[in-house]
Design an enzyme around this catalytic site. Sequence first.
Site, PDB file in Angstrom:
ATOM      1  N   ASP A  79       0.452  10.516  -0.429  1.00  0.00           N
ATOM      2  CA  ASP A  79      -0.578  11.983  -0.212  1.00  0.00           C
ATOM      3  C   ASP A  79      -1.457  11.193  -0.315  1.00  0.00           C
ATOM      4  O   ASP A  79      -2.008  10.070   0.157  1.00  0.00           O
ATOM      5  CB  ASP A  79      -0.599  12.555  -1.563  1.00  0.00           C
ATOM      6  CG  ASP A  79      -1.124  11.824  -2.781  1.00  0.00           C
ATOM      7  OD1 ASP A  79      -0.999  10.514  -2.406  1.00  0.00           O
ATOM      8  OD2 ASP A  79      -1.478  12.564  -3.552  1.00  0.00           O
TER       9      ASP A  79
ATOM     10  N   GLU B 138      -2.919   8.721  -2.036  1.00  0.00           N
ATOM     11  CA  GLU B 138      -2.716   7.461  -2.027  1.00  0.00           C
ATOM     12  C   GLU B 138      -1.581   6.871  -3.016  1.00  0.00           C
ATOM     13  O   GLU B 138      -1.418   5.628  -3.286  1.00  0.00           O
ATOM     14  CB  GLU B 138      -3.353   5.725  -1.257  1.00  0.00           C
ATOM     15  CG  GLU B 138      -4.181   6.582  -0.043  1.00  0.00           C
ATOM     16  CD  GLU B 138      -5.077   5.488   0.431  1.00  0.00           C
ATOM     17  OE1 GLU B 138      -5.856   4.684  -0.351  1.00  0.00           O
ATOM     18  OE2 GLU B 138      -4.971   5.327   1.645  1.00  0.00           O
ATOM     19  N   GLU B 139      -0.836   7.637  -4.028  1.00  0.00           N
ATOM     20  CA  GLU B 139      -0.012   7.441  -5.312  1.00  0.00           C
ATOM     21  C   GLU B 139       1.256   7.994  -4.973  1.00  0.00           C
ATOM     22  O   GLU B 139       1.693   7.740  -5.825  1.00  0.00           O
ATOM     23  CB  GLU B 139      -1.405   8.194  -5.580  1.00  0.00           C
ATOM     24  CG  GLU B 139      -2.387   7.837  -6.350  1.00  0.00           C
ATOM     25  CD  GLU B 139      -3.264   8.495  -7.194  1.00  0.00           C
ATOM     26  OE1 GLU B 139      -4.249   8.083  -7.923  1.00  0.00           O
ATOM     27  OE2 GLU B 139      -3.419   9.946  -7.346  1.00  0.00           O
TER      28      GLU B 139
ATOM     29  N   TRP C 266       1.205  -1.584   0.121  1.00  0.00           N
ATOM     30  CA  TRP C 266      -0.226  -0.154  -0.482  1.00  0.00           C
ATOM     31  C   TRP C 266       0.457   1.000   0.299  1.00  0.00           C
ATOM     32  O   TRP C 266       2.154   0.825   0.392  1.00  0.00           O
ATOM     33  CB  TRP C 266      -1.066   0.003   1.342  1.00  0.00           C
ATOM     34  CG  TRP C 266      -2.176   0.350   1.025  1.00  0.00           C
ATOM     35  CD1 TRP C 266      -2.789   2.062   1.752  1.00  0.00           C
ATOM     36  CD2 TRP C 266      -2.999   0.309   0.078  1.00  0.00           C
ATOM     37  NE1 TRP C 266      -3.576   2.615   1.286  1.00  0.00           N
ATOM     38  CE2 TRP C 266      -4.015   1.036   0.476  1.00  0.00           C
ATOM     39  CE3 TRP C 266      -3.104  -0.653  -0.676  1.00  0.00           C
ATOM     40  CZ2 TRP C 266      -5.279   1.694  -0.296  1.00  0.00           C
ATOM     41  CZ3 TRP C 266      -4.605  -0.656  -0.964  1.00  0.00           C
ATOM     42  CH2 TRP C 266      -5.622   0.248  -1.075  1.00  0.00           C
TER      43      TRP C 266
ATOM     44  N   GLU D  12     -18.239   7.390  -4.101  1.00  0.00           N
ATOM     45  CA  GLU D  12     -17.550   8.109  -4.215  1.00  0.00           C
ATOM     46  C   GLU D  12     -17.492   9.193  -5.934  1.00  0.00           C
ATOM     47  O   GLU D  12     -16.948  10.583  -5.783  1.00  0.00           O
ATOM     48  CB  GLU D  12     -16.250   7.106  -4.789  1.00  0.00           C
ATOM     49  CG  GLU D  12     -15.098   7.971  -4.330  1.00  0.00           C
ATOM     50  CD  GLU D  12     -13.560   7.259  -4.332  1.00  0.00           C
ATOM     51  OE1 GLU D  12     -13.398   6.157  -5.891  1.00  0.00           O
ATOM     52  OE2 GLU D  12     -13.030   6.806  -3.296  1.00  0.00           O
TER      53      GLU D  12
HETATM   54  C1  NOJ Z   1      -6.320   2.705  -3.785  1.00  0.00           C
HETATM   55  C2  NOJ Z   1      -6.604   4.355  -3.462  1.00  0.00           C
HETATM   56  O1  NOJ Z   1      -7.403   4.017  -2.052  1.00  0.00           O
HETATM   57  C3  NOJ Z   1      -7.191   5.342  -4.459  1.00  0.00           C
HETATM   58  O2  NOJ Z   1      -6.663   6.675  -4.524  1.00  0.00           O
HETATM   59  C4  NOJ Z   1      -5.697   4.751  -5.798  1.00  0.00           C
HETATM   60  O3  NOJ Z   1      -6.306   5.628  -6.842  1.00  0.00           O
HETATM   61  C5  NOJ Z   1      -6.111   3.779  -5.491  1.00  0.00           C
HETATM   62  N1  NOJ Z   1      -5.762   2.532  -5.045  1.00  0.00           N
HETATM   63  C6  NOJ Z   1      -4.816   3.742  -7.982  1.00  0.00           C
HETATM   64  O4  NOJ Z   1      -3.374   3.969  -6.906  1.00  0.00           O
HETATM   65  C1  NOJ Z   2      -9.503   6.927  -2.020  1.00  0.00           C
HETATM   66  C2  NOJ Z   2      -9.153   7.833  -1.626  1.00  0.00           C
HETATM   67  O1  NOJ Z   2      -8.362   8.170  -2.500  1.00  0.00           O
HETATM   68  C3  NOJ Z   2      -8.445   7.619   0.131  1.00  0.00           C
HETATM   69  O2  NOJ Z   2      -7.916   9.122  -0.123  1.00  0.00           O
HETATM   70  C4  NOJ Z   2      -9.444   7.345   0.479  1.00  0.00           C
HETATM   71  O3  NOJ Z   2      -8.810   7.709   2.237  1.00  0.00           O
HETATM   72  C5  NOJ Z   2      -9.662   5.792   0.736  1.00  0.00           C
HETATM   73  N1  NOJ Z   2      -9.772   6.613  -0.705  1.00  0.00           N
HETATM   74  C6  NOJ Z   2     -11.100   5.574   1.690  1.00  0.00           C
HETATM   75  O4  NOJ Z   2     -12.221   5.908   1.377  1.00  0.00           O
END
Ligand code: NOJ
Ligand code: NOJ
Length: 627
Positions: A204, A207-208, A148, A430
């Site tokens: 960030d 999560e990327e 992750w 979302e």
């Molecule tokens: C799951 C993350 O929560 C999301 O923000 C991200 O865009 C995707 N993985 C792809 O990396």
């Molecule tokens: C993906 C989002 O990018 C992230 O900011 C969020 O924490 C998770 N989903 C869970 O909602």
Amino acid sequence: MMLKLLVAVFAAALANSASALPGFQYHQGDLASDIATEKSIALQGALDNIGPNGAKALGVSAGVVVASPSTVDPNYFYTWSRDSALTFKMLVDEFLTGNTGLKSHIEDYINAQAILQTVSNPSGSLSSGRGLGEPKFYVNETRFNGAWGRPQRDGPALRATTLIAYTKWLLKNGGMSEAMNVVWPVIKNDLNYVAQFWNQTGFDLWEEVSGSSFFTTAIQHRALVEGATIAKQLGLSCANCESQSPSVLCFLQSFWNGEYIVANINTGVSRTGIDANTILGSIATFDPDACCTESTFQPCSHRALANLKVYVDSFREIYAINAGISNSSAVATGRYAEDVYFNGNPWYLCTLAVAEQLYDATQQWLGHHNLFISDIDLPFWESIYPAAKIGQYNSGTPSFDNLIAAAMNFADGFVNIVGKHIPSSGALSEQFSRENGTALSAHDLTWSYVSYVTMAAARHAAIALNAAAQEPNQVPSWGERYADIVPSVCVATSAQGSYAAATAAGAPPDAGGCTVTVLFDVDASTYYGENIYMTGNTTDLGNWSLADAVPGNAAKYTSSRPLWYFEIDLPASTTISYKYLRQESDGSWLWETSNRTYSIPACGTQAETGNVVVESSWVGPSGMAPR
Ligand code: NOJ
Ligand code: NOJ
């Protein structure tokens, strides 16, 4: 029935207040009543995702927030520190304005977070502090071992802010001992984490991207500032908060490029940096008592308004559903233009955040009784009010009223766009499709619901301030006014924290034992698509289970040194057995030939000598790249 009645009363109140002053006559239509209806659906939607009794949170521990009940495509049935803290910030703010039924949820949250702080995880342990940067856990409060984007350093700051908001209420309501013994120990861990790690890179909020992130730094500054204050009110001090917060504010200035706020810096990723990250950062650090401070990017600051325009405009051309909408009107917005997640669509929470920033800004202008336009935000103003000119506008003048009405109208446009794409049930997922606006990705996203409630509260406050007829119920100040002076020289500092299980809040007393951070370096040549893992005989190492094996990091792999590494917090004075593994590009596994053993040094070793390093080279079969 009851709900309908309440909704009608609320709507009528808003409608009256809206027409009370001449300057505030923007076209509301049915917006006020639509918002009131959706706000109560959204509040319930968020509560439904919270254990143990939430309708969509079956089997979820008490006080744990599920990101979304969706278990496939995507699987969001986890609890994220960020989403949870933002959810409970909203719930605490609702509690403070009279929703007393939320108290038991807040108490459950404190308990859940005290437990989660102690759960050792792939980011680390509580004892080293590193574990607090773990972004997500299973909903039964156990560690998630999968690969992750970690660590994410916004979680502890957001959680501290949420818990401080509740602590302030406790202090005013005879809860001194609960504040001191139950809540403060949880807050203190988070503040120490922020003070120790703010200057280290992390992922960030999306999560990327690994680097430094505006959202994270902005809320870290806020947390340290209010952490110092609440500590004093408890008769204590947070020396680390005081020593670090000016440096964090200094660093925050690096995100401004003269035109907009660059969301992520110090990354290897090439993007414009135009990103909802910055809008969310501005609203998360909004202080109704603040000036339109540039240094903290307050919602009404010239920088934050210029940034808002750049951000919004970046979505005008790229989404089909925005086609044909004039440059002066609201459009659907997403995370950032380059986004490809679910093909890159508008997000409810992003579009609503734009409205919220403008409602927050309006509260500030009304509070200050004036508004300034500079060359920095002139393009923003001109786009929504063509007659706008650089200058000062004072309340009581038609131009002031016109400018505010234009900002409010523009803000309402974003709410209307979202409204157009909410299904009749009122449920918020979302995303909504860039092609045709239908709901997409995780359904019943808690954060979407939260963003609706906070937007509605901010709008209510702006309208109530204008009418001066009802309680504006603004969010509490965090003391921005006393903490917005940027030091002339930035220092990249850190304060070593100390961490302890918050047992009075319900953390298991035997948790949080002393760990040592061990760096395992292994030289292992791999082909593209082949990865190195580690497994062993303890929970931290996955108990020999492939599913829980620890993914290695290849960030330092070069052609001259094929280095994979693992930085793991392990209980002091214990001995582990372990092995490295290769995962082939087809998913199959190759194991090292023999077990390795290692005795972790005694407690305290790390602080004295820095990381303990174990160097080795792969001993076992080599993988073969597919042809
Ligand atoms: C799951 C993350 O929560 C999301 O923000 C991200 O865009 C995707 N993985 C792809 O990396
Ligand atoms: C993906 C989002 O990018 C992230 O900011 C969020 O924490 C998770 N989903 C869970 O909602």
